[in-house]
Structures are given as C-alpha cells and as structure tokens.
Motif scaffolding. Structure first.
Motif, PDB file in Angstrom:
ATOM      1  N   LEU A 211       0.850  -1.188  -0.083  1.00  0.00           N
ATOM      2  CA  LEU A 211       0.161   0.030   0.064  1.00  0.00           C
ATOM      3  C   LEU A 211       0.909   1.253  -0.017  1.00  0.00           C
ATOM      4  O   LEU A 211       0.485   2.494   0.291  1.00  0.00           O
ATOM      5  CB  LEU A 211      -0.957   0.175   1.110  1.00  0.00           C
ATOM      6  N   ALA A 212       2.156   1.125  -0.476  1.00  0.00           N
ATOM      7  CA  ALA A 212       2.963   2.171  -0.677  1.00  0.00           C
ATOM      8  C   ALA A 212       3.014   3.312   0.847  1.00  0.00           C
ATOM      9  O   ALA A 212       2.721   4.333   0.465  1.00  0.00           O
ATOM     10  CB  ALA A 212       2.707   2.875  -1.645  1.00  0.00           C
ATOM     11  N   GLN A 213       3.362   2.644   1.797  1.00  0.00           N
ATOM     12  CA  GLN A 213       3.445   3.240   3.100  1.00  0.00           C
ATOM     13  C   GLN A 213       2.271   3.962   3.371  1.00  0.00           C
ATOM     14  O   GLN A 213       2.361   5.236   4.190  1.00  0.00           O
ATOM     15  CB  GLN A 213       4.766   4.543   2.959  1.00  0.00           C
ATOM     16  N   GLY A 214       1.220   3.232   3.020  1.00  0.00           N
ATOM     17  CA  GLY A 214      -0.319   4.091   3.313  1.00  0.00           C
ATOM     18  C   GLY A 214      -0.643   5.121   2.458  1.00  0.00           C
ATOM     19  O   GLY A 214      -1.733   5.463   2.353  1.00  0.00           O
ATOM     20  N   PHE A 215       0.152   5.416   1.208  1.00  0.00           N
ATOM     21  CA  PHE A 215      -0.282   6.295   0.289  1.00  0.00           C
ATOM     22  C   PHE A 215      -1.238   5.712  -0.585  1.00  0.00           C
ATOM     23  O   PHE A 215      -2.330   6.555  -1.047  1.00  0.00           O
ATOM     24  CB  PHE A 215       1.085   6.534  -0.385  1.00  0.00           C
ATOM     25  N   ALA A 216      -1.553   4.384  -0.845  1.00  0.00           N
ATOM     26  CA  ALA A 216      -2.450   3.956  -1.711  1.00  0.00           C
ATOM     27  C   ALA A 216      -3.769   4.053  -1.005  1.00  0.00           C
ATOM     28  O   ALA A 216      -4.730   3.520  -1.647  1.00  0.00           O
ATOM     29  CB  ALA A 216      -1.926   2.459  -2.365  1.00  0.00           C
ATOM     30  N   THR A 217      -3.805   4.067   0.269  1.00  0.00           N
ATOM     31  CA  THR A 217      -4.905   4.245   1.124  1.00  0.00           C
ATOM     32  C   THR A 217      -5.903   5.308   0.840  1.00  0.00           C
ATOM     33  O   THR A 217      -7.327   5.318   0.800  1.00  0.00           O
ATOM     34  CB  THR A 217      -4.894   3.916   2.561  1.00  0.00           C
ATOM     35  N   HIS A 221      -4.143  12.110   0.970  1.00  0.00           N
ATOM     36  CA  HIS A 221      -4.872  12.895   0.047  1.00  0.00           C
ATOM     37  C   HIS A 221      -6.112  13.622   0.803  1.00  0.00           C
ATOM     38  O   HIS A 221      -6.289  14.559   0.289  1.00  0.00           O
ATOM     39  CB  HIS A 221      -4.988  11.805  -1.189  1.00  0.00           C
ATOM     40  N   LEU A 222      -6.630  12.736   1.448  1.00  0.00           N
ATOM     41  CA  LEU A 222      -7.786  13.295   2.310  1.00  0.00           C
ATOM     42  C   LEU A 222      -7.441  14.456   3.268  1.00  0.00           C
ATOM     43  O   LEU A 222      -7.943  15.331   3.354  1.00  0.00           O
ATOM     44  CB  LEU A 222      -8.678  12.428   2.773  1.00  0.00           C
ATOM     45  N   ASN A 223      -6.274  14.120   3.846  1.00  0.00           N
ATOM     46  CA  ASN A 223      -5.692  15.123   4.895  1.00  0.00           C
ATOM     47  C   ASN A 223      -4.209  14.911   4.792  1.00  0.00           C
ATOM     48  O   ASN A 223      -3.527  14.054   5.402  1.00  0.00           O
ATOM     49  CB  ASN A 223      -6.280  14.625   6.239  1.00  0.00           C
ATOM     50  N   PRO A 224      -3.627  15.923   4.080  1.00  0.00           N
ATOM     51  CA  PRO A 224      -2.300  16.109   3.648  1.00  0.00           C
ATOM     52  C   PRO A 224      -1.450  16.333   4.857  1.00  0.00           C
ATOM     53  O   PRO A 224      -0.215  15.971   4.991  1.00  0.00           O
ATOM     54  CB  PRO A 224      -1.849  17.145   2.750  1.00  0.00           C
ATOM     55  N   GLU A 225      -2.076  16.873   5.934  1.00  0.00           N
ATOM     56  CA  GLU A 225      -1.488  17.087   7.046  1.00  0.00           C
ATOM     57  C   GLU A 225      -0.793  15.920   8.015  1.00  0.00           C
ATOM     58  O   GLU A 225       0.136  16.052   8.809  1.00  0.00           O
ATOM     59  CB  GLU A 225      -2.100  17.897   8.290  1.00  0.00           C
ATOM     60  N   LYS A 226      -1.478  14.776   7.646  1.00  0.00           N
ATOM     61  CA  LYS A 226      -1.087  13.641   8.374  1.00  0.00           C
ATOM     62  C   LYS A 226       0.290  13.105   7.815  1.00  0.00           C
ATOM     63  O   LYS A 226       1.031  12.504   8.613  1.00  0.00           O
ATOM     64  CB  LYS A 226      -2.029  12.429   7.807  1.00  0.00           C
ATOM     65  N   ILE A 227       0.923  13.717   6.781  1.00  0.00           N
ATOM     66  CA  ILE A 227       2.321  13.408   6.300  1.00  0.00           C
ATOM     67  C   ILE A 227       3.243  13.711   7.646  1.00  0.00           C
ATOM     68  O   ILE A 227       4.207  13.040   7.763  1.00  0.00           O
ATOM     69  CB  ILE A 227       2.351  13.886   4.975  1.00  0.00           C
ATOM     70  N   LYS A 228       3.037  15.081   8.077  1.00  0.00           N
ATOM     71  CA  LYS A 228       3.776  15.512   9.102  1.00  0.00           C
ATOM     72  C   LYS A 228       4.025  14.516  10.145  1.00  0.00           C
ATOM     73  O   LYS A 228       5.037  14.503  10.766  1.00  0.00           O
ATOM     74  CB  LYS A 228       3.319  16.790   9.472  1.00  0.00           C
ATOM     75  N   ASN A 229       3.082  13.816  10.340  1.00  0.00           N
ATOM     76  CA  ASN A 229       3.246  12.760  11.692  1.00  0.00           C
ATOM     77  C   ASN A 229       3.692  11.436  11.219  1.00  0.00           C
ATOM     78  O   ASN A 229       3.515  10.362  12.159  1.00  0.00           O
ATOM     79  CB  ASN A 229       1.506  12.441  12.190  1.00  0.00           C
ATOM     80  N   ASN A 230       3.838  11.311  10.025  1.00  0.00           N
ATOM     81  CA  ASN A 230       4.472  10.066   9.295  1.00  0.00           C
ATOM     82  C   ASN A 230       5.990   9.584   9.984  1.00  0.00           C
ATOM     83  O   ASN A 230       6.503  10.696  10.315  1.00  0.00           O
ATOM     84  CB  ASN A 230       4.583   9.923   8.103  1.00  0.00           C
ATOM     85  N   HIS A 231       6.424   8.381  10.284  1.00  0.00           N
ATOM     86  CA  HIS A 231       7.756   8.173  10.647  1.00  0.00           C
ATOM     87  C   HIS A 231       8.768   8.907   9.631  1.00  0.00           C
ATOM     88  O   HIS A 231       8.518   8.470   8.379  1.00  0.00           O
ATOM     89  CB  HIS A 231       8.029   6.681  10.618  1.00  0.00           C
ATOM     90  N   ARG A 232       9.670   9.444  10.017  1.00  0.00           N
ATOM     91  CA  ARG A 232      10.590  10.211   9.123  1.00  0.00           C
ATOM     92  C   ARG A 232      11.381   9.227   7.983  1.00  0.00           C
ATOM     93  O   ARG A 232      11.340   9.740   6.907  1.00  0.00           O
ATOM     94  CB  ARG A 232      11.675  10.796   9.780  1.00  0.00           C
TER      95      ARG A 232
END
Length: 322
Positions: A211-217, A221-232
């Motif tokens: 699922l490509a690090q969750g990107f394919a879910t 895309h619904l909430n781009p701010e979530k990327i900031k909380n992703n593991h570096r």
C-alpha cells in the motif's frame, strides 16, 4: 478463497498474507517503525486474519529480534490453528554476518515460532559477508535437515536472484520466492527485470509495502497534514520513490471510483489489483488494528473486471513519467 502455489512448491497460499513487522514490540531499529502493540491487539489482528481465510504470515528475525515471531506464534497457538494448513515465512538477517550464521540461528527461529514449521526461510537482504552461493548452500543444508521446507530471498535484484536460483538448482532445489517492494504506486520491479525473470524461472514475488507506506489508501490525499506525523524514514522512502500527493492523485481518484462500485475501500482495490494483475504475485500488508486487518482480508473477495484492472494499470504507469 483463491489460492496460489508458492513458486514451484506444492504449498498453496492465499494471495494476501499478513505482514507481521508491526508485532516487533517497538524493539530495535526496525521495531521503531511501529507502536508497541499489546498482546490483545496482536491476538485480535491474527484472529481476524485467520477467520477471514488468510492462511500465511510473514515475519523475520529482525522484527524486534524475535518479538514478532513470538507474538505471532503465541497468537496462532491461542487460536489452536491447524499447523498443517497455516504457514509461516520468516527471514535470516545477513548484515555483518556470514552464511554460517544461518545454521547457527535456526534453532532460535524454531524456538521463537513455538512449534510452527518454517514453511519459507528467506535471506532478508543481499548484504551479508558471504556470497549468495554460500548462503543458498546453508539454506539447502537446512532443507535437507528438515528444519525448513522452502527457500526464498528478499530485496534481490535480477542478477542476484538468478545466482540464488542457479546455486539451489545444483542441490536439486528451487528458489521459491523473492520478496520485493511492489505496489500500484511503485512498479519498479516491472521495469528492472525482476518480475519478468521471476515469472520465467517459476519464482513467486511477495510484495511488501503493497500500500506504498499508506499512500495507496488515500488517507494522505484526504488530509495532507497527516504526512507530518509519518515516521521520518517512511517519508524518506516516499521521497526516494518520488511519490507526492499531486503525482498520485489520479491513481487515488480511480481507486476511489472503483471502490464505490464494489462497496469497498481504495486500499482493498489497490491490494486486489496488485495480486491479480500478475499471476505470480502475493501481497503482505500489515495491520496495527482489527479494522485494518479486516480491510486487508476483504480484498481477497473482490473481483475486479478486466477493464478495471486495465484502467488502474494505465493511470498508475503515468507516475513514472511525471
């Protein structure tokens, strides 16, 4: 439930298994990718997977240095599953080690798995101190000793996979699988020769990060701010593969359209496409809660049309040209 033979073996596995990296108990560098799951959560994830029809599980020595193997086997034993019809794949970690470590560590793998046979033992990466040939011979010795059933590799490029296959052939054995990063958003193995050669040699591909690090879910895309909380390190991998919100949006939109038709989710459609687009591909999504486990399992029951498969193929190929 659709089953597929693992390589040239007689083992039949569900096209989707359960990846168990997340059972690492947050131990070690690899375990730091995931929160520390409780035994209750681990048991629930395994329970849902088994009762949804999934019959195999992928773990590794590196995942919490045995914690994942222990958590998985304890959950399976608690469920009382049939050891003959539920299969475990694990992996030997080669970094800073020689091939003799494969045989030195096998008893620990067996102990951590609490009586579950090692259906598939894999070399985790092609970065050991010994040659690929030496590693394959050590694995072959374990097959002859009855300690493992089949042999696989992980992260091996085309030439490395060919070498592993050729050495095992000298021992009268087949290379069953090559575990590679592969998803609808990362199709590199289709273009670097790995997938084509695997098909030619009868080697299964086990797709990790399907699922490509969750990107394919579509959640980012619904909430781009979530990327900031992703593991570096997850974000670093997305950057390395040049995956962004913008250049993947068309794929996510198409996944959503098809998901609506099937009353499913984008992640289920992405998994279904992955294991049905090619005839020799398995996928091992992980799950950190029961909802994700159920979501993954439901993907096994989705029947995409030829046109839906073709459309997803077409839009996802555009990512390489962005």
């Amino acid at each position: 439930m659709s089953l597929l033979k693992l390589g040239k073996t007689n083992i039949e596995l569900t096209k989707i298994g359960l990846g168990c990296w997340q059972f690492s108990k947050n131990k070690g560098l690899a375990g730091s990718f995931w929160p520390k799951l409780t035994d209750e959560v681990t048991n629930s994830i395994v329970d849902i997977s088994v009762n949804s029809g999934i019959n195999w599980f992928d773990t590794a020595e590196l995942y919490g240095w045995g914690k994942s193997e222990i958590g998985l086997s304890e959950a399976l034993n608690k469920l009382g599953v049939d050891k003959k019809n539920n299969f475990i794949a694990t992996k030997w970690w080669p970094l800073f080690r020689c091939s003799d470590s494969i045989k030195k560590t096998i008893d620990e793998r067996i102990s951590c798995l609490s009586g579950f046979p090692i259906t598939l033992h894999q070399v985790h990466m092609p970065f050991g101190f010994s040659s690929i040939e030496s590693e394959m011979n050590a694995m072959a010795d374990l097959v002859e000793q009855g300690k493992i059933k089949h042999i696989g590799v992980s992260n091996f490029n085309q030439k490395q996979m060919i070498r592993a296959h050729a050495e095992l052939q000298k021992r009268g054995l087949d290379l069953a699988s090559n575990q590679m990063e592969y998803s609808i958003l990362n199709r590199d193995i289709e273009f670097n020769g790995v997938l084509e050669k695997a098909k030619e040699l009868g080697i299964s591909i086990i797709a990790y990060s399907p699922l490509a690090q969750g990107f394919a879910t579509g959640k980012f895309h619904l909430n781009p701010e979530k990327i900031k909380n992703n593991h570096r390190l997850r974000n670093a991998k997305l950057k390395r593969h040049k995956l962004t919100i913008d250049n993947t949006r068309e794929v996510i939109d198409e996944l959503n359209k098809i998901a609506d038709i099937h009353n499913s989710t984008p992640s289920q459609i992405a998994l279904s496409w992955l294991v049905n687009f090619n005839s020799n591909v398995f996928a091992i999504p992980g799950a950190t809660n029961s909802t994700q486990a159920m979501d993954n399992a439901k993907a096994l029951k989705i029947n995409l049309s030829k046109e839906e498969i073709r459309k997803l193929d077409s839009v996802s190929k555009k990512i390489r040209n962005v």
